[in-house]
Write an enzyme that holds these catalytic residues in place. Structure first.
Site, PDB file in Angstrom:
ATOM      1  CE1 TYR A  63      -3.217  -3.120   0.793  1.00 40.90           C
ATOM      2  CE2 TYR A  63      -4.038  -1.422  -0.691  1.00 40.90           C
ATOM      3  CZ  TYR A  63      -4.114  -2.698  -0.182  1.00 40.90           C
ATOM      4  OH  TYR A  63      -5.069  -3.564  -0.648  1.00 40.90           O
ATOM      5  CD  GLN A  98     -14.916  -2.678  -9.767  1.00 37.95           C
ATOM      6  OE1 GLN A  98     -14.700  -3.848  -9.438  1.00 37.95           O
ATOM      7  NE2 GLN A  98     -14.891  -2.282 -11.022  1.00 37.95           N
ATOM      8  CG  ASN A  99     -10.698   2.904  -9.685  1.00 36.70           C
ATOM      9  OD1 ASN A  99     -10.587   1.683  -9.828  1.00 36.70           O
ATOM     10  ND2 ASN A  99     -10.892   3.734 -10.683  1.00 36.70           N
ATOM     11  CB  VAL A 100      -8.728   2.415  -3.134  1.00 34.56           C
ATOM     12  CG1 VAL A 100      -9.679   1.240  -2.971  1.00 34.56           C
ATOM     13  CG2 VAL A 100      -7.406   1.940  -3.735  1.00 34.56           C
ATOM     14  CG  HIS A 116     -13.685  -2.250  -4.002  1.00 30.42           C
ATOM     15  ND1 HIS A 116     -13.260  -2.645  -5.245  1.00 30.42           N
ATOM     16  CD2 HIS A 116     -14.759  -3.020  -3.714  1.00 30.42           C
ATOM     17  CE1 HIS A 116     -14.046  -3.628  -5.685  1.00 30.42           C
ATOM     18  NE2 HIS A 116     -14.965  -3.867  -4.786  1.00 30.42           N
ATOM     19  CB  CYS A 124      -6.534   2.382  15.233  1.00 26.55           C
ATOM     20  SG  CYS A 124      -5.924   1.386  16.604  1.00 26.55           S
ATOM     21  CB  CYS A 127      -8.921   2.445  19.538  1.00 25.86           C
ATOM     22  SG  CYS A 127      -8.099   3.665  18.488  1.00 25.86           S
TER      23      CYS A 127
HETATM   24  C1  BV8 Z   1     -17.288  -9.956  -0.844  1.00 25.20           C
HETATM   25  C2  BV8 Z   1      -9.423  -2.935  -2.895  1.00 25.20           C
HETATM   26  C3  BV8 Z   1     -19.053 -10.820   0.514  1.00 25.20           C
HETATM   27  C4  BV8 Z   1      -8.040  -3.345  -2.699  1.00 25.20           C
HETATM   28  C5  BV8 Z   1     -10.422  -4.686  -4.192  1.00 25.20           C
HETATM   29  C6  BV8 Z   1     -19.359 -13.957  -5.928  1.00 25.20           C
HETATM   30  C7  BV8 Z   1     -20.157 -13.100  -5.142  1.00 25.20           C
HETATM   31  C8  BV8 Z   1     -19.588 -12.381  -4.096  1.00 25.20           C
HETATM   32  C9  BV8 Z   1     -18.217 -12.473  -3.829  1.00 25.20           C
HETATM   33  C10 BV8 Z   1     -17.425 -13.315  -4.603  1.00 25.20           C
HETATM   34  C11 BV8 Z   1     -17.987 -14.040  -5.642  1.00 25.20           C
HETATM   35  N1  BV8 Z   1     -16.981 -14.758  -6.228  1.00 25.20           N
HETATM   36  C12 BV8 Z   1     -15.836 -14.493  -5.595  1.00 25.20           C
HETATM   37  C13 BV8 Z   1     -16.063 -13.645  -4.586  1.00 25.20           C
HETATM   38  C14 BV8 Z   1     -15.047 -13.151  -3.647  1.00 25.20           C
HETATM   39  C15 BV8 Z   1     -14.296 -11.922  -4.126  1.00 25.20           C
HETATM   40  C16 BV8 Z   1     -14.015 -11.885  -5.596  1.00 25.20           C
HETATM   41  O1  BV8 Z   1     -14.739 -11.234  -6.350  1.00 25.20           O
HETATM   42  N2  BV8 Z   1     -12.946 -12.542  -6.005  1.00 25.20           N
HETATM   43  C17 BV8 Z   1     -12.557 -12.490  -7.398  1.00 25.20           C
HETATM   44  C18 BV8 Z   1     -11.049 -12.465  -7.501  1.00 25.20           C
HETATM   45  C19 BV8 Z   1     -13.210 -13.670  -8.105  1.00 25.20           C
HETATM   46  N3  BV8 Z   1     -15.021 -10.724  -3.759  1.00 25.20           N
HETATM   47  C20 BV8 Z   1     -14.842 -10.236  -2.514  1.00 25.20           C
HETATM   48  O2  BV8 Z   1     -14.185 -10.774  -1.661  1.00 25.20           O
HETATM   49  C21 BV8 Z   1     -15.563  -8.937  -2.216  1.00 25.20           C
HETATM   50  N4  BV8 Z   1     -16.284  -9.077  -0.969  1.00 25.20           N
HETATM   51  O3  BV8 Z   1     -17.554 -10.711  -1.722  1.00 25.20           O
HETATM   52  O4  BV8 Z   1     -17.959  -9.917   0.387  1.00 25.20           O
HETATM   53  C22 BV8 Z   1     -20.224 -10.217  -0.181  1.00 25.20           C
HETATM   54  C23 BV8 Z   1     -20.752 -10.848  -1.299  1.00 25.20           C
HETATM   55  C24 BV8 Z   1     -21.853 -10.275  -1.958  1.00 25.20           C
HETATM   56  C25 BV8 Z   1     -22.416  -9.103  -1.470  1.00 25.20           C
HETATM   57  C26 BV8 Z   1     -21.858  -8.523  -0.340  1.00 25.20           C
HETATM   58  C27 BV8 Z   1     -20.753  -9.059   0.294  1.00 25.20           C
HETATM   59  C28 BV8 Z   1     -14.592  -7.793  -2.006  1.00 25.20           C
HETATM   60  C29 BV8 Z   1     -13.914  -7.453  -3.299  1.00 25.20           C
HETATM   61  C30 BV8 Z   1     -13.082  -6.190  -3.105  1.00 25.20           C
HETATM   62  C31 BV8 Z   1     -11.610  -6.519  -3.146  1.00 25.20           C
HETATM   63  N5  BV8 Z   1     -10.848  -5.280  -3.118  1.00 25.20           N
HETATM   64  N6  BV8 Z   1      -9.804  -3.505  -4.141  1.00 25.20           N
HETATM   65  C32 BV8 Z   1      -7.117  -2.448  -3.447  1.00 25.20           C
HETATM   66  O5  BV8 Z   1      -7.527  -1.801  -4.433  1.00 25.20           O
HETATM   67  O6  BV8 Z   1      -5.966  -2.434  -3.035  1.00 25.20           O
HETATM   68  S1  BV8 Z   1     -10.698  -5.341  -5.709  1.00 25.20           S
HETATM   69  C33 BV8 Z   1      -9.627  -4.663  -6.861  1.00 25.20           C
HETATM   70  O7  BV8 Z   1     -10.054  -5.185  -8.102  1.00 25.20           O
HETATM   71  C34 BV8 Z   1      -9.673  -3.159  -7.065  1.00 25.20           C
HETATM   72  O8  BV8 Z   1     -10.645  -2.475  -6.316  1.00 25.20           O
HETATM   73  C35 BV8 Z   1     -10.043  -3.032  -8.523  1.00 25.20           C
HETATM   74  O9  BV8 Z   1     -10.656  -1.862  -8.845  1.00 25.20           O
HETATM   75  C36 BV8 Z   1     -10.926  -4.196  -8.588  1.00 25.20           C
HETATM   76  C37 BV8 Z   1     -11.468  -4.660  -9.860  1.00 25.20           C
HETATM   77  O10 BV8 Z   1     -10.444  -4.674 -10.768  1.00 25.20           O
HETATM   78  P1  BV8 Z   1     -10.610  -3.649 -11.995  1.00 25.20           P
HETATM   79  O11 BV8 Z   1     -10.916  -2.305 -11.444  1.00 25.20           O
HETATM   80  O12 BV8 Z   1     -11.553  -4.225 -12.957  1.00 25.20           O
HETATM   81  O13 BV8 Z   1      -9.136  -3.606 -12.541  1.00 25.20           O
HETATM   82  P2  BV8 Z   1      -8.516  -4.653 -13.568  1.00 25.20           P
HETATM   83  O14 BV8 Z   1      -7.054  -4.411 -13.618  1.00 25.20           O
HETATM   84  O15 BV8 Z   1      -9.040  -6.021 -13.265  1.00 25.20           O
HETATM   85  O16 BV8 Z   1      -9.163  -4.229 -14.977  1.00 25.20           O
HETATM   86  C38 BV8 Z   1      -8.852  -2.968 -15.520  1.00 25.20           C
HETATM   87  C39 BV8 Z   1      -9.569  -2.910 -16.852  1.00 25.20           C
HETATM   88  O17 BV8 Z   1      -9.338  -1.625 -17.427  1.00 25.20           O
HETATM   89  C40 BV8 Z   1      -9.047  -3.935 -17.848  1.00 25.20           C
HETATM   90  O18 BV8 Z   1     -10.166  -4.592 -18.435  1.00 25.20           O
HETATM   91  C41 BV8 Z   1      -8.312  -3.102 -18.892  1.00 25.20           C
HETATM   92  O19 BV8 Z   1      -8.467  -3.618 -20.206  1.00 25.20           O
HETATM   93  C42 BV8 Z   1      -8.999  -1.779 -18.784  1.00 25.20           C
HETATM   94  N7  BV8 Z   1      -8.162  -0.623 -19.109  1.00 25.20           N
HETATM   95  C43 BV8 Z   1      -6.818  -0.469 -18.909  1.00 25.20           C
HETATM   96  N8  BV8 Z   1      -6.450   0.756 -19.320  1.00 25.20           N
HETATM   97  C44 BV8 Z   1      -7.573   1.388 -19.770  1.00 25.20           C
HETATM   98  C45 BV8 Z   1      -8.657   0.511 -19.626  1.00 25.20           C
HETATM   99  N9  BV8 Z   1      -9.917   0.833 -20.005  1.00 25.20           N
HETATM  100  C46 BV8 Z   1     -10.109   2.070 -20.509  1.00 25.20           C
HETATM  101  N10 BV8 Z   1      -9.111   2.979 -20.668  1.00 25.20           N
HETATM  102  C47 BV8 Z   1      -7.837   2.670 -20.313  1.00 25.20           C
HETATM  103  N11 BV8 Z   1      -6.859   3.589 -20.481  1.00 25.20           N
HETATM  104 ZN    ZN Z   2      -5.957   3.013  18.274  1.00 22.89          ZN
END
Ligand code: BV8
Ligand code: ZN
Length: 239
Positions: A63, A98-100, A116, A124, A127
């Protein structure tokens, strides 16, 4: 590039979902485009509560690396095009990201759901006190709470954690007439479900992405290319 998109009338409920691709032209890494974003770990294995419990220094290295990159980044034309769309529509516009990185707000977007979390805040684990990351002493391997000495973590939703704002997300998806998805691979849930859900509820769906994402068949209109090039052009046709 031949863009042919119908104008968006004032008063239309519009919802936008963005991913890492919208910040790519600001110089920030995406997750799945360029192979390993960093070291040999897979992102899904490190951005988890277990990983933080196991090795908080490693997670903080990741991070801090992202935080340093963020310090050099500024919003790009894609962010500003979405600010313009919101200015034209007012309160019928909602932006879910989805961006942070906080670049949407830095560009001027107002109604933003950071599902996200954000790199710009930490809290913390002992606390719960919140801190602006910019005010935290990041020289320590694991930054500490100035209140109780507990470990700080980024205020970010890791894999396995509940995303933020889902009630507001569901409300806007239920009523949105147009759903626009920009710069996301559609691989992370529940965000990846929003497109089929909006479509099944009758929304007109528009996608803008460098590559056709996994769920491209759900789009009524799909524009392949860089968001910074395409969105400003689409804005001219929409408003
Ligand atoms: C959860 C923070 C329970 C961290 C992130 C089914 C249902 C529910 C959950 C799951 C499920 N199957 C699996 C799960 C679990 C899991 C999951 O999805 N796993 C994946 C790997 C299969 N999900 C979770 O754990 C989530 N929580 O499920 O809780 C629940 C369920 C239902 C309802 C409520 C609760 C939590 C997921 C959050 C994880 N944290 N980020 C950090 O950022 O450090 S995710 C991380 O990936 C980022 O946030 C990021 O934004 C996100 C998604 O990725 P993308 O943004 O799409 O980025 P990526 O690189 O993949 O793609 C970029 C795209 O841009 C590409 O296509 C590229 O071609 C394009 N591009 C590039 N340049 C350009 C462009 N397009 C246009 N112009 C350009 N110039
Ligand atoms: Zn504290």
């Amino acid at each position: 590039m031949s863009l042919n998109s119908a104008p968006i009338q004032k008063g239309t409920r519009v919802t936008v979902l963005t991913g890492a691709g919208v910040s790519a032209e600001s110089g920030l890494f995406t997750f799945r485009d360029n192979g390993g974003l960093w070291e040999q770990y897979r992102f899904e294995e490190v951005a988890t509560p277990d990983a933080f419990g196991r090795d908080p220094r490693l997670v903080w290295r990741f991070y801090k690396f992202r935080w340093e990159n963020l310090g050099k980044a500024s919003p790009n034309p894609a962010h500003y095009a979405l600010v313009k769309l919101e200015a034209s529509l007012g309160d019928t516009f909602t932006l879910i990201t989805q961006n942070v990185d906080g670049l949407h707000q830095e560009a001027g977007s107002r109604n933003v759901i950071e599902m996200h979390g954000t790199l710009r805040r930490c809290y913390c684990v002992r606390c719960g006190q919140q801190f602006r990351t910019a005010k935290v002493n990041l020289h320590r391997e694991v930054p500490r709470c100035t209140g109780c000495g507990g470990s700080l973590r980024p205020d970010i939703v890791w894999f396995g954690e509940m995303p933020f704002g889902l009630e507001a997300v569901n409300e806007t998806l239920e009523h949105t007439r147009i759903f626009i998805v920009v710069g996301t691979s559609g691989t992370v849930y529940p965000a990846a479900q929003f497109l089929p859900l909006a479509r099944s509820l009758g929304a007109r769906t528009i996608g803008i992405n460098l590559e056709p994402p996994q769920n491209v068949s759900w789009f009524d209109e799909f524009y392949r290319g860089r968001a910074g090039d395409i969105l400003p052009e689409l804005l001219k046709q929409w408003i």
